[in-house]
Design an enzyme around this catalytic site. Structure first.
Site, short mmCIF file in Angstrom:
data_model
loop_
_atom_site.label_atom_id
_atom_site.label_comp_id
_atom_site.label_asym_id
_atom_site.label_seq_id
_atom_site.Cartn_x
_atom_site.Cartn_y
_atom_site.Cartn_z
N GLY A 185 115.88 -43.74 80.60
CA GLY A 185 117.06 -43.34 79.87
C GLY A 185 117.04 -41.93 79.72
O GLY A 185 118.09 -41.40 80.45
N ARG A 186 116.16 -40.97 79.49
CA ARG A 186 116.31 -39.48 79.46
C ARG A 186 117.11 -39.20 80.61
O ARG A 186 117.70 -38.12 80.50
CB ARG A 186 114.86 -38.95 79.07
N CYS A 211 116.08 -24.33 55.86
CA CYS A 211 115.04 -23.76 55.04
C CYS A 211 113.40 -24.15 55.34
O CYS A 211 112.81 -24.80 54.77
CB CYS A 211 115.26 -23.78 53.71
C1 LIG Z 1 111.94 -45.38 75.83
C2 LIG Z 1 111.73 -46.49 76.73
C3 LIG Z 1 112.27 -46.39 77.87
C4 LIG Z 1 113.11 -45.17 78.33
O1 LIG Z 1 112.00 -44.19 78.70
P1 LIG Z 1 112.83 -42.48 79.14
O2 LIG Z 1 111.60 -41.55 78.89
O3 LIG Z 1 113.93 -42.19 78.31
O4 LIG Z 1 113.11 -42.86 80.46
C5 LIG Z 1 111.98 -47.26 78.85
N1 LIG Z 1 111.53 -48.51 78.54
C6 LIG Z 1 110.84 -48.44 77.34
C7 LIG Z 1 109.92 -49.86 76.94
C8 LIG Z 1 110.95 -47.49 76.19
O5 LIG Z 1 110.50 -47.77 75.13
#
Ligand SMILES: *Cc1c(COP(=O)(O)O)cnc(C)c1O
Length: 382
Positions: free
Chosen positions: A261-262, A331
């Site tokens: 993802g990231r 704050c």
């Molecule tokens: C969050 C997650 C991902 C993606 O992780 P990244 O660190 O964003 O690459 C993949 N698989 C599962 C099961 C996740 O919970």
């Protein structure tokens, strides 16, 4: 840290701040590069690439990624409905703990391709729906992962005993189609550590699936978690060497899948805002910015300094001449984007654009705290 010229010219024309600006041409090129790197070393096409939607599921982003991914990993009924609506034909894998009966039913109604089963109880409830379901068992394997930003042990997936229970259950319920194993064990790993992890997952999973479940053409999803280094925005995860390593680890007949993802979407989002105040307190300089970490929570959750570009109200980025702490309007002393970092001379009206705000940024932030206005959202297209 540089802002690409097409983003800079867009940012210069922004009216209202703060704003999130997503660089879709940049994202498209990045996704294509990942896809090509994964395919390059293997005649068989390399691992399947799923995108983990929870990093950033904005519809324009999903649509840019769609041609370059094999599917989307979703983690809730909400993500499921949203992604299915945005990409009607995408293959979907549904993971995450605590799936409700309603979500499981929805998964089958909306043609989820794979459910990543988190527990024997969950498997029982899928079985009780009495409908064909494609599943992977999520394994919680005891592999130490030093250097990981997050270790995904604890409540996620199943240990060997629970996996045994599931194998037995599946063998008695032919409408459950077990295809293999899912294991997302850590995040924040560079390619060599990722490969080491993948190799240990495969070493365990392939014999288990063959001997225990009679699966000869298994699927193994080795998860996401590819490193994103916020201190080095120009150093990307080495997809090419990762793919080469995976190709050498994967025996014929095994369908390997990854779900980052990231590392896919972090680099192409910017949180752009302007300076409201600059003050010196007891020898420290604070730059107070419009908005705050209720819009961009990433530096607080990760405990890092968010990389940024400072643009004077009139011209380009100047060189740093002093150190300052960049804070928002909340704050709380936790509302810090970057602490004691080099900055150019800044004054009210100057613009600061935080980089690497494309994943786990707006969507993980506590937007309503203090009731400040929300940012605008812009998607630069070509
Ligand atoms: C969050 C997650 C991902 C993606 O992780 P990244 O660190 O964003 O690459 C993949 N698989 C599962 C099961 C996740 O919970």
């Amino acid at each position: 840290m540089k802002m690409p010229p097409h983003v800079l010219s867009y940012v210069r024309r922004l009216g209202r701040l703060p704003a999130y600006v997503y660089d879709l041409p940049g994202l498209r090129a990045h996704a294509e590069a990942i896809r090509n790197a994964l395919r390059a070393p293997s005649a068989a096409g390399g691992p399947e690439l799923y995108y983990a939607a929870k990093a950033n599921a904005d519809a324009p982003i999903l649509r840019v990624l769609d041609p370059f991914v094999d599917g989307i990993e979703i983690s809730s009924g909400g993500e499921l409905v949203h992604v299915r609506r945005t990409l009607p034909h995408a293959r979907l894998a549904f993971g995450g703990p605590g799936k409700t009966d309603q979500e499981l039913r929805l998964a089958l109604d909306l043609n989820v391709d794979r459910i990543h089963v988190e527990s024997p109880h969950e498997l029982h409830r899928i079985a009780a729906l009495d409908r064909p379901a494609g599943i992977l068992l999520r394994a919680n394997l005891p592999f130490a992962t030093s250097g990981a930003a997050l270790s995904m042990s604890g409540p996620f997936g199943m240990d060997e005993d629970a996996l045994e229970t599931c194998a037995k259950l599946v063998s008695e319920r032919p409408w459950l189609r077990l295809h293999g194993i899912h294991a997302h064990l850590a995040s924040g790993l560079h390619a060599p550590a990722m490969l080491d992890l993948a190799s240990r997952i495969l070493d365990w999973a392939l014999p288990w699936l063959r001997d225990r479940c009679g699966i000869t053409e298994p699927e193994v999803n080795v998860g996401g978690g590819m490193a994103v280094d916020y201190t080095a925005p120009d150093t990307l995860f080495d997809w090419r060497s990762y793919a080469e390593g995976l190709a050498s680890l994967t025996p014929p007949g095994v369908r390997l899948r990854i779900e980052p993802g990231r590392a896919v979407t972090a680099y192409h989002g910017w949180y752009v805002t302007d300076v409201l105040d600059v003050k010196n307190t007891r020898g420290d300089t604070y730059v107070v910015l419009r908005g705050g970490t209720h819009h961009l929570r990433t530096p607080v959750t990760k405990g890092h300094d968010q990389p940024f570009v400072a643009l004077s109200a009139t011209g380009a980025a100047a060189d740093p001449t002093q150190r300052a702490t960049l804070v928002g309007q909340l704050c709380t002393p936790k509302d810090v984007f970057a602490r004691d970092v080099p900055v150019p001379p800044l004054e009210p009206g100057d613009v600061v654009a935080f980089a690497m705000a494309g994943a786990y940024a707006w969507n993980i932030s506590h937007h309503d705290f203090l009731m400040h206005p929300k940012p605008d959202f812009h998607y630069i297209d070509d």
